[in-house]
Write an enzyme that holds these catalytic residues in place. Structure first.
Site: not given
Length: 428
Positions: A330-332
């Site tokens: 979820s941290d792209m």
């Protein structure tokens, strides 16, 4: 016009001129801290040899002059093709201290440099001062200024010995304690792994230079989750490297005194002294596109349409993007994808890094809330790419579910996600 040329001639030492014929433009130099200076920009190649690439001159009232980057292989926006930049040239942006280690550097050096302790609030002049004084070992291959290059030259004459393998884990424990003592309080709780740089002896490695992330040591559920995620990052990088056209950073795990260490080999370093250039997708977007978007395939498509990204690089980026989505990353953000400039003035995809299921990271206060993982589904034109990435993602979840270095509770979650992707793959 004659008067203008006379005035320009009288002030030649304070005037910068670029362009030819109707494209000729003039700008006044700007002093930095009272000094009328410009900075040579050097580059270290893959063999460890330094080259002069350009000269950077601050301009009034803002901006800079730095011609020659296109000759070094960097894509240059039209407004900068003659050497004019609204701020600092974008290849320098990723060199500024940032993240956990960057804030360590700023806190340690800001008083001597005469600038603030928070690098996120530095002006362009602050960045110039920092890079030219202490910027001998930053991201990529550039070194700004004679003082920083002299530091690198001195280091190259007497490089430190890499730490031997038999005592490496104990050495990492010491470095972790030092990083925590001089680091930024609360970073890991806020969603950022504490980390340090190291040199280790590994005969089969491409370089002794590594970046090491590490977990806490108290055995709490929060610390255990961070340790689980470090193991997952190692596994995810291995599986990302199975995607067609994707190379991943090389990594390995060590565990000692309750801590888990993820050692990632630096892919902007070659051997002892060699380096290669590097630029993040976020910096490219700000400099070349200005979209402010975060979708990797969308930005890659825009770069390709503008002629800055080779067409064969788009599909690997799409595969890597889907892989990240299917492993709950979820941290792209755009700082987590990087490129290397090529002599053809196009960009080559750099190895993948920071690929892990961040959906399951603890909250800033340390809580571990229940999370729902909903794997995204493809549109019909994306189906083949999705299946390719899904196969690698299934492999990741299956291996994580078997890895005894991961807690039993999280292994069960990994097993459930593997089953979910299996069912989806049969229907898509």
């Amino acid at each position: 016009m004659a008067t203008l040329h006379r005035l320009l001639g009288e002030s030649a030492s304070q005037i910068v001129t670029h362009g030819q014929a109707r494209r000729t433009r003039y700008a006044a130099r700007r002093p930095v801290r009272g000094e009328w200076a410009d900075w040579p920009l050097y580059e270290i190649d893959a063999t460890g040899r330094a080259h002069s690439r350009a000269r950077l001159t601050p301009l009034a009232s803002q901006g800079s002059s730095c011609p020659g980057l296109a000759e070094a292989g960097w894509p240059v926006p039209p407004e900068s093709r003659d050497g004019w930049w609204e701020g600092l040239p974008y290849p320098l942006h990723d060199m500024r201290p940032q993240g956990y280690i960057g804030r360590q550097i700023a806190r340690a050096e800001h008083q001597a440099l005469g600038i603030g302790a928070d690098p996120d609030r530095w002006s362009d002049d602050d960045v110039l001062i920092a890079l030219s004084r202490i910027g001998s070992d930053l991201s990529g291959s550039f070194i700004l200024g004679d003082e920083a290059l002299a530091r690198w030259q001195q280091h190259s004459l007497t490089p430190p010995e890499p730490h031997p393998a038999p005592t490496l884990a104990a050495h990492y424990v010491q470095l972790a304690e030092q990083a925590l003592t001089s680091g930024v309080p609360g970073s890991s709780a806020a969603g950022e792994f504490p980390k340090f740089c190291a040199l280790r002896d590994a005969p089969v490695a491409r370089t002794p230079h590594v970046l090491v992330k590490f977990s806490g040591a108290d055995g709490s559920p929060t610390v255990q989750r961070w340790a689980d995620l470090l193991v997952c990052e190692h596994l995810a990088l291995n599986w990302a490297g199975t995607l067609t056209g994707v190379e991943a950073a090389r990594s390995r795990l060590l565990q000692a005194q309750g801590r888990t260490f993820l050692e990632v080999e630096r892919f902007d370093r070659h051997g002892w002294l060699g380096r290669s250039p590097l630029v993040s997708l976020g910096t490219l977007d700000a400099a070349l596109l200005g979209s402010g978007r975060s979708d990797w395939p969308d930005l890659a498509t825009r770069l390709m349409a503008a002629g800055w990204l080779a067409p064969d690089a788009l599909a690997p980026i799409q595969r890597l993007w889907w892989f990240g989505k299917l492993i709950a990353n979820s941290d792209m953000h755009t700082g987590n994808l990087s490129f290397r400039p090529r002599p053809t003035l196009t960009l080559q995809l750099a190895p993948a890094y920071d690929m892990l299921p961040m959906l399951y990271a603890p909250l800033p206060g340390g809580e571990l809330p229940a999370r729902t993982f909903q794997p995204p589904l493809p549109l019909p034109p994306q189906r083949d790419t999705w299946h390719h990435a899904c196969q690698a993602a299934q492999g990741f979840w299956a291996e994580a579910a078997r890895d005894s270095r991961i807690s039993q509770a999280f292994r069960q979650q990994c097993h459930a996600h593997h089953s979910t992707l299996q069912r989806l793959a049969e229907r898509v």
